[in-house]
Design an enzyme around this catalytic site. Structure first.
Site, PDB file in Angstrom:
ATOM      1  N   ASP A  24       0.856  -1.189   0.000  1.00 21.54           N
ATOM      2  CA  ASP A  24       0.000   0.000   0.000  1.00 21.54           C
ATOM      3  C   ASP A  24       0.892   1.239   0.000  1.00 21.54           C
ATOM      4  O   ASP A  24       1.714   1.422   0.907  1.00 21.54           O
ATOM      5  CB  ASP A  24      -0.896  -0.039   1.250  1.00 21.54           C
ATOM      6  N   ASP A  28      -4.124   3.765   2.860  1.00 19.81           N
ATOM      7  CA  ASP A  28      -5.533   3.445   3.066  1.00 19.81           C
ATOM      8  C   ASP A  28      -5.753   1.989   3.489  1.00 19.81           C
ATOM      9  O   ASP A  28      -6.886   1.546   3.660  1.00 19.81           O
ATOM     10  CB  ASP A  28      -6.373   3.764   1.816  1.00 19.81           C
ATOM     11  N   ASP A  32      -1.883  -1.229  -3.820  1.00 18.28           N
ATOM     12  CA  ASP A  32      -2.202  -0.481  -5.039  1.00 18.28           C
ATOM     13  C   ASP A  32      -1.068  -0.615  -6.057  1.00 18.28           C
ATOM     14  O   ASP A  32      -0.038  -1.247  -5.786  1.00 18.28           O
ATOM     15  CB  ASP A  32      -2.473   0.990  -4.701  1.00 18.28           C
ATOM     16  N   ASP A 101      -5.370 -10.206 -15.307  1.00 16.64           N
ATOM     17  CA  ASP A 101      -6.511 -11.087 -15.102  1.00 16.64           C
ATOM     18  C   ASP A 101      -7.635 -10.597 -16.006  1.00 16.64           C
ATOM     19  O   ASP A 101      -7.952  -9.408 -16.014  1.00 16.64           O
ATOM     20  CB  ASP A 101      -6.960 -10.996 -13.635  1.00 16.64           C
ATOM     21  N   ASP A 203     -10.175 -15.875 -16.185  1.00 21.57           N
ATOM     22  CA  ASP A 203     -10.922 -16.373 -15.027  1.00 21.57           C
ATOM     23  C   ASP A 203     -11.982 -17.386 -15.464  1.00 21.57           C
ATOM     24  O   ASP A 203     -12.631 -17.214 -16.502  1.00 21.57           O
ATOM     25  CB  ASP A 203     -11.581 -15.171 -14.335  1.00 21.57           C
ATOM     26  N   GLU A 266      -7.924 -20.416 -16.339  1.00 21.99           N
ATOM     27  CA  GLU A 266      -8.243 -21.002 -15.031  1.00 21.99           C
ATOM     28  C   GLU A 266      -9.288 -22.087 -15.262  1.00 21.99           C
ATOM     29  O   GLU A 266     -10.410 -21.803 -15.709  1.00 21.99           O
ATOM     30  CB  GLU A 266      -8.808 -19.949 -14.064  1.00 21.99           C
ATOM     31  N   HIS A 327      -4.971 -17.323  -4.864  1.00 21.80           N
ATOM     32  CA  HIS A 327      -5.842 -16.530  -3.993  1.00 21.80           C
ATOM     33  C   HIS A 327      -7.124 -17.260  -3.596  1.00 21.80           C
ATOM     34  O   HIS A 327      -7.937 -16.709  -2.850  1.00 21.80           O
ATOM     35  CB  HIS A 327      -6.197 -15.218  -4.698  1.00 21.80           C
ATOM     36  N   ASP A 328      -7.323 -18.482  -4.098  1.00 22.46           N
ATOM     37  CA  ASP A 328      -8.550 -19.230  -3.799  1.00 22.46           C
ATOM     38  C   ASP A 328      -8.302 -20.487  -2.973  1.00 22.46           C
ATOM     39  O   ASP A 328      -9.249 -21.217  -2.669  1.00 22.46           O
ATOM     40  CB  ASP A 328      -9.243 -19.660  -5.102  1.00 22.46           C
TER      41      ASP A 328
END
Length: 531
Positions: A24, A28, A32, A101, A203, A266, A327-328
């Site tokens: 970051d 925040d 990013d 992605d 995806d 994917e 990430h899954d």
């Protein structure tokens, strides 16, 4: 193939960044693009060739960016197009590639396309999504389910029809049977390719076409109550339809209009179905993601058999690939333990094919226990108790021992691991024998040795918890021996050999000369250059 004919993605290593959690730059609490730019030297020095970045498009964030409301913009949370252009330039200046992605199966329900489609039954964009009349007594058109729980159909009072959503109701599925939808998404691809991105990870590629007759999915005979509701049915008609391969081939044609761009899919399917996504004459996806190492038990005979099954099923000239984390799915260090996570890294980076490394796995980051009031993942919130949260593997990258692990000056969007003061990049970078040191050395050896990045794969006979194989290119051969168990094993292959240990998983045997039969310690991995 001659060595000169191999492309960057045959030889290279992909690194997945989940942008909310990487770095970051503005305080925040959410990562990013400027944060990623800050860390490109780290990624390059680690030995990475290509960066894949999870979605950064404008989105209401119902599913953290996988609900896209503008396919050719940047979400202000991540920066703006100027930041993206700088990221792309900086990645390329370091000799790396950038993969985006692409989320073509569904959009956000706030996308202008869907707002038009929903506005009336005779809107020109009505057929851009999957709208159907109710079944008997106003029931959904069929029994298809949402991956995130409940029916896959959402009723629209205004127009009296249902629309289909394979995921959240805020993620309506696009109708890929409509040529206008195809053309619109191919234009999206061209927009980013013209900018210079080096490819896409597509995806849920296997979801993109559904059965035209809307036949009901059959019950899953293996379902039990501890499973999520999506597992009640086998998605025989709602996914993986034959016509999807025509779509993938068209995507590939768009990619092939540009030099050396990459198409990754994917696809969570058995190997026999997965390999069809390479397409006829390899004109489909370059790399249909192979998730076996995410799903198999950590068991040498099972993994050995799976590698051989995959190698045997690949079409001629189809290039393999391997994924250890994303990430899954639960992080590898949590799935197999810290010791075996080292062997897993050795396996990933010495198998034949393109490896994908998930951010933080190079440190040995583990799943973080997220308190119930901090859970963000809709998959868990929609079905408490059975919907598995993906938050634990999405927590912020651990850069140093400072406040919030150097990830942010603000409040991190997800909690960090308690051990970040000991487990972080700064601590491990120069620490001999650390997990990061192991990755750096593996990546360095792999990059220098054609045998390890494009060489042939040959299984080697082994018993018990041992997994062994050869990688060979021209006159150079490496023997990899991994003890995937926690007790000593005896290695007695049906071959004569001798060589030097280039790298051992715990650093204790580096440089040793070995030959023929020998014991292999518990949790020990050996990368041996043969004479």
């Amino acid at each position: 193939m001659m060595y000169k004919d191999y492309l960057w993605w045959h030889k290279g290593v992909v690194y997945q960044i989940y942008p909310r959690s990487y770095k970051d730059s503005d305080g925040d609490g959410i990562g990013d693009l400027r944060g990623v730019i800050e860390k490109l030297d780290y990624i390059k020095d680690l030995g990475i060739d290509a960066v894949w970045i999870s979605p950064i498009y404008p989105s209401p964030m119902a599913d953290f960016g996988y609900d896209v409301s503008d396919y050719t913009g940047i979400h202000p949370m991540f920066g703006d197009m100027k930041d993206f252009d700088e990221l792309l330039k900086e990645v390329h200046q370091r000799g790396m590639k950038l993969i985006l992605d692409l989320v073509p199966n569904h959009s956000s329900d706030q996308h202008p396309w869907f707002l038009e489609s929903k506005s009336s039954k005779d809107n020109p964009k009505r057929d851009w999504y999957i709208w159907k009349d109710p079944g008997p007594n106003g029931a959904p058109p069929n029994n298809w389910l949402s991956v995130f729980g409940g029916s896959g159909w959402e009723f629209d009072e205004k127009t009296g029809q249902y629309y289909y959503h394979a995921f959240l109701k805020e993620q309506p599925d696009l109708n890929w049977r409509n040529p206008e939808v195809q053309d619109a998404m191919f234009e999206v691809m061209r927009f980013w390719l013209e900018k210079g991105v080096d490819g896409f990870r597509v995806d849920v590629m296997w979801h993109m076409i559904k059965d035209e007759q809307l036949r009901n999915d059959p019950p899953n005979p293996d379902y039990h109550e501890e499973m999520n509701s999506y597992s009640k049915l086998i998605p025989a008609y709602s996914t993986d339809q034959d016509e999807v391969h025509d779509i993938v081939q068209k995507m590939r044609r768009v990619i092939d209009d540009y030099d050396e761009r990459l198409l990754i899919g994917e696809i969570y399917l058995p190997i026999s179905k997965l390999v069809r996504y390479y397409g006829e004459d390899n004109r489909g996806a370059h790399l249909p993601f192979n998730f076996q190492l995410l799903q198999l038990p950590w068991n040498a005979p099972r993994i050995k058999a799976a590698i051989s099954e995959y190698e045997g099923a690949l079409p001629e000239f189809g290039w393999p690939n391997w994924v250890l984390g994303n990430h899954d799915n639960s992080r590898i260090a949590s799935r197999v333990g810290k010791e075996q996570a080292r062997n897993a890294a050795m396996l990933l980076l010495t198998l034949r094919g393109t490896p994908t490394v998930y951010y933080g796995d190079e440190l040995g980051m583990e799943d973080v226990d997220i308190p119930p009031d901090k859970i963000k993942d809709p998959q868990a919130l929609n079905e408490p108790g059975v919907g598995r949260s993906r938050d634990p593997e999405r927590t912020p990258m651990q850069w140093n021992a400072n406040k919030n692990a150097g990830f942010t000056e603000g409040e991190p969007w997800l909690p960090l691991m308690d051990n970040y003061r000991d487990l972080n990049v700064e601590q491990q970078w120069n620490e001999k024998g650390s997990m990061l040191d192991l990755h750096r050395r593996l990546l360095s050896i792999r990059a220098k040795e054609p045998a390890l990045h494009v060489g042939n794969y040959t299984p080697v006979s082994s018993e018990g918890d041992l997994l062994a194989y050869l990688r060979t290119f021209e006159e150079t051969s490496f023997l990899i021996v991994l003890n995937l168990g926690n007790s000593e094993e005896y290695f007695d292959p049906e071959m004569e050999w001798e060589g030097t240990v280039e790298l051992s998983s715990n650093g204790t045997m580096d440089g040793q000369e070995l030959k023929n039969k020998r014991t292999v310690a518990a949790n020990q991995g050996l990368l041996i250059k043969l004479k």
